[in-house]
Design a protein around this motif. Structure first.
Motif, short mmCIF file in Angstrom:
data_model
loop_
_atom_site.label_atom_id
_atom_site.label_comp_id
_atom_site.label_asym_id
_atom_site.label_seq_id
_atom_site.Cartn_x
_atom_site.Cartn_y
_atom_site.Cartn_z
N THR A 130 -39.26 -52.26 60.02
CA THR A 130 -40.51 -51.78 59.42
C THR A 130 -40.33 -50.47 58.66
O THR A 130 -41.25 -50.04 57.97
CB THR A 130 -41.58 -51.58 60.52
OG1 THR A 130 -41.12 -50.56 61.43
CG2 THR A 130 -41.80 -52.87 61.28
N ARG A 131 -39.16 -49.81 58.79
CA ARG A 131 -38.95 -48.51 58.17
C ARG A 131 -38.04 -48.56 56.95
O ARG A 131 -37.95 -47.58 56.22
CB ARG A 131 -38.35 -47.54 59.21
CG ARG A 131 -39.20 -47.32 60.45
CD ARG A 131 -40.56 -46.75 60.09
NE ARG A 131 -41.39 -46.50 61.26
CZ ARG A 131 -41.40 -45.36 61.93
NH1 ARG A 131 -40.59 -44.36 61.57
NH2 ARG A 131 -42.20 -45.21 62.97
N ARG A 137 -33.70 -54.63 54.54
CA ARG A 137 -34.37 -55.47 55.54
C ARG A 137 -33.91 -56.92 55.42
O ARG A 137 -33.63 -57.58 56.43
CB ARG A 137 -35.88 -55.37 55.36
CG ARG A 137 -36.65 -56.20 56.38
CD ARG A 137 -38.13 -55.86 56.41
NE ARG A 137 -38.77 -56.07 55.12
CZ ARG A 137 -39.24 -55.11 54.34
NH1 ARG A 137 -39.12 -53.83 54.70
NH2 ARG A 137 -39.82 -55.38 53.19
N TYR A 215 -40.78 -58.16 65.50
CA TYR A 215 -41.10 -57.71 64.13
C TYR A 215 -42.36 -58.40 63.62
O TYR A 215 -43.22 -57.76 62.99
CB TYR A 215 -39.93 -57.99 63.21
CG TYR A 215 -40.21 -57.71 61.75
CD1 TYR A 215 -40.35 -56.40 61.28
CD2 TYR A 215 -40.34 -58.75 60.83
CE1 TYR A 215 -40.60 -56.15 59.95
CE2 TYR A 215 -40.60 -58.51 59.51
CZ TYR A 215 -40.73 -57.21 59.06
OH TYR A 215 -41.00 -56.96 57.74
N LYS A 219 -45.90 -56.46 62.56
CA LYS A 219 -46.57 -56.63 61.27
C LYS A 219 -48.02 -57.05 61.44
O LYS A 219 -48.83 -56.87 60.53
CB LYS A 219 -45.83 -57.68 60.43
CG LYS A 219 -44.41 -57.29 60.06
CD LYS A 219 -44.35 -55.99 59.27
CE LYS A 219 -44.93 -56.14 57.88
NZ LYS A 219 -44.79 -54.91 57.09
N ALA A 223 -52.19 -51.49 60.03
CA ALA A 223 -51.42 -50.34 59.54
C ALA A 223 -52.17 -49.03 59.73
O ALA A 223 -51.55 -47.97 59.87
CB ALA A 223 -51.07 -50.55 58.07
#
Length: 332
Positions: A130-131, A137, A215, A219, A223
């Motif tokens: 996520t970073r 990725r 992951y 998601k 956010a």
């Protein structure tokens, strides 16, 4: 207005107001029969799958349990001696063997370390996904899925070559960094280094499932929640511990229970990388122990008894998993 007229006005329904209809009951007292008939509909759809599962699972489990109560060795297989019923004698012999309990303890400890390591690596890489940007990725995802798709025999053989005492590149790299103790070092000679080597391979082929699943769960987290925590000055570890982990609890329960089942049944990695259980059987786990009893010693009844014990342990784990799901409000 007279009192009779007033009472008549109070009893009469107001004009334009509809009276509430009462419950409709089908004639003949057939209420609920359609609902009972509809309750069988899901089972009709599941019937083909249940028949297949019954043939592939129930009958082998029945045979496994049956053989565990018999005297079934090579003499009975070849027809030289008749098969006799032993009752719980095989289980008594198994539970009276100190090696069996040593193997059980080693299996539980090894599986626990594998599960914890797999979850730690998978969750850390899920947060890392996520970073980073899209290209790193994608590269990490492809590398992880490649490790996940590699057959256990192939992966174990590759890891044995990497840590080979004479030609393995790992020892040469460690010596190049100044660690002279790793010159011609045999990772499979010592019990704990052999278990560590198998641990590396198990985590390598297991963490992609945890990474991809966690992951996907991250998601799904809004956010705005993570951005608000970051603006408040929360560190990455604090965000994971106080926000992500509680929200991902159902997913973490699933990956934890499945990792326990997979790592508890490790066979290929141990058998290939330690050559059947290590020197003097020092790296035995229950699956390899059952294989040695059943096929190397031709004690098929004892091997079946070990299989039944493993089945019961995994059944307990599954029941714990279902209990956790019910506590979380999941429909079973």
């Amino acid at each position: 207005m007279s009192s009779g007229t007033a009472q008549h006005a109070r009893r009469a329904p107001a004009k334009g107001r509809r009276s509430r209809p009462g419950p409709v009951v089908p004639a003949g007292g057939r209420a609920g029969k359609g609902s009972r008939r509809g309750g069988w509909t899901p089972w009709l759809y599941l019937a083909p799958a249940l028949v297949v599962l019954g043939g592939l699972l129930v009958y082998p489990i029945y045979q496994l349990g049956l053989i565990s109560f018999l005297e079934y060795t090579q003499a009975q297989v070849s027809g030289g001696e008749p098969t006799t019923f032993q009752g719980f004698a095989n289980y008594a012999e198994l539970f009276g063997d100190s090696e069996f309990w040593n193997v059980v303890v080693a299996t539980l400890l090894f599986a626990a370390v594998c599960v914890i390591s797999t979850l730690a690596v998978g969750c850390a890489l899920a947060v890392l996904l996520t970073r980073v940007r899209a290209i790193p990725r994608l590269a990490l995802m492809l590398a992880a899925l490649g490790a996940w798709a590699t057959p256990a025999v192939t992966g174990s053989t590759v890891w044995v070559f990497l840590f080979d005492a004479d030609f393995g590149p790992v020892n040469k790299i460690l010596v190049w960094f100044g660690l002279s103790g790793f010159e011609n070092y045999s990772w499979t000679y010592d019990r704990y280094s052999a278990f560590a080597l198998v641990l590396f391979e198990v985590v390598w082929c297991s963490f992609p499932f945890v990474m991809v699943t966690v992951y996907a769960g991250i998601k799904a987290i809004p956010a705005e929640v993570l951005e608000a925590a970051a603006l408040d000055g929360a560190s990455t570890w604090r965000i994971w511990r106080t926000i992500m982990a509680p929200m991902l609890r159902p997913i973490l329960v699933v990956v934890t229970i499945q990792s326990i089942i997979w790592d508890f049944k490790v066979f290929t990695q141990i058998y290939v990388m330690t050559d059947g259980g290590g020197i003097a059987r020092q790296n035995m786990v229950l699956n390899v122990y059952a294989y040695q009893k059943a096929f190397a010693s031709s004690q098929y009844s004892l091997g079946s008894a070990i299989g039944v014990v493993m089945l019961l342990i995994l059944l307990v784990v599954t029941l714990v998993y279902l209990r956790l799901l019910r506590r979380q409000g999941e429909e079973l």
